[in-house]
Design a protein around this motif. Structure first.
Motif, PDB file in Angstrom:
ATOM      1  N   ASN A  64      22.365  -4.406  13.762  1.00 52.64           N
ATOM      2  CA  ASN A  64      23.146  -3.183  13.524  1.00 52.64           C
ATOM      3  C   ASN A  64      24.532  -3.242  14.157  1.00 52.64           C
ATOM      4  O   ASN A  64      25.455  -2.580  13.685  1.00 52.64           O
ATOM      5  N   GLU A  68      30.005  -5.191   8.898  1.00 55.67           N
ATOM      6  CA  GLU A  68      29.478  -5.165   7.530  1.00 55.67           C
ATOM      7  C   GLU A  68      29.589  -6.552   6.882  1.00 55.67           C
ATOM      8  O   GLU A  68      28.675  -6.978   6.174  1.00 55.67           O
ATOM      9  N   ASN A 102      23.980  -1.477   2.923  1.00 48.60           N
ATOM     10  CA  ASN A 102      23.677  -0.103   3.314  1.00 48.60           C
ATOM     11  C   ASN A 102      23.325  -0.114   4.796  1.00 48.60           C
ATOM     12  O   ASN A 102      23.507  -1.134   5.464  1.00 48.60           O
ATOM     13  N   ASN A 103      22.829   0.968   5.293  1.00 42.41           N
ATOM     14  CA  ASN A 103      22.504   1.052   6.716  1.00 42.41           C
ATOM     15  C   ASN A 103      21.093   0.569   7.025  1.00 42.41           C
ATOM     16  O   ASN A 103      20.572   0.857   8.099  1.00 42.41           O
TER      17      ASN A 103
END
Length: 138
Positions: A64, A68, A102-103
């Motif tokens: 995380n 990106e 996406n997350n």
């Protein structure tokens, strides 16, 4: 055509590979209410998957924290390593990973069987090995 490049460092990928192997080595919980000392039960509980698993938390936090672009590289490396394309397809694989970003990248990667093997294979196609990185960590 220029040689494909990675935005993520090989050391970061190797860290994820090592941690994914630790996570994959875990088994289902066989003694959920164990209150004993780990030494008393042959330290079997060390290899059990628990909801508060530190290896999983460490992996999720590390993934995380990546940019990106680095996360897209990881997904594309996974796809490359499992045979969804070749080095000639790298730009397309990476573009597709970027489009689908996406997350939930960490959850997607950790849900992938053979994650460490596929990442290692993908990385090897770039000429990198985790052999030196793994010394003293496994």
């Amino acid at each position: 055509m220029a040689d494909p490049t990675l935005t993520i460092s090989s050391e970061s990928v190797c860290f994820i590979i090592v941690k994914a192997r630790e996570f994959d080595a875990q088994d289902v919980v066989t003694d959920p209410d164990s209150g004993s000392n780990a030494a008393d039960d042959g330290t079997a509980s060390v290899l059990e998957a628990h909801a508060d698993d530190l290896t999983q938390k460490e992996l999720v936090a590390f993934i995380n924290a990546l940019s990106e672009e680095e996360q897209a590289d990881l997904v594309a490396l996974l796809w490359l390593g499992r045979g969804d394309g070749t080095m000639e397809d790298w730009d397309d694989l990476r573009d597709e990973a970027q489009r689908q970003h996406n997350n939930r990248t960490a959850a997607y990667l950790l849900g992938e069987p053979l994650l460490s093997d596929h990442l290692e294979e993908g990385l090897s196609q770039f000429g990198f090995s985790c052999e030196d990185f793994e010394i003293g960590r496994l």
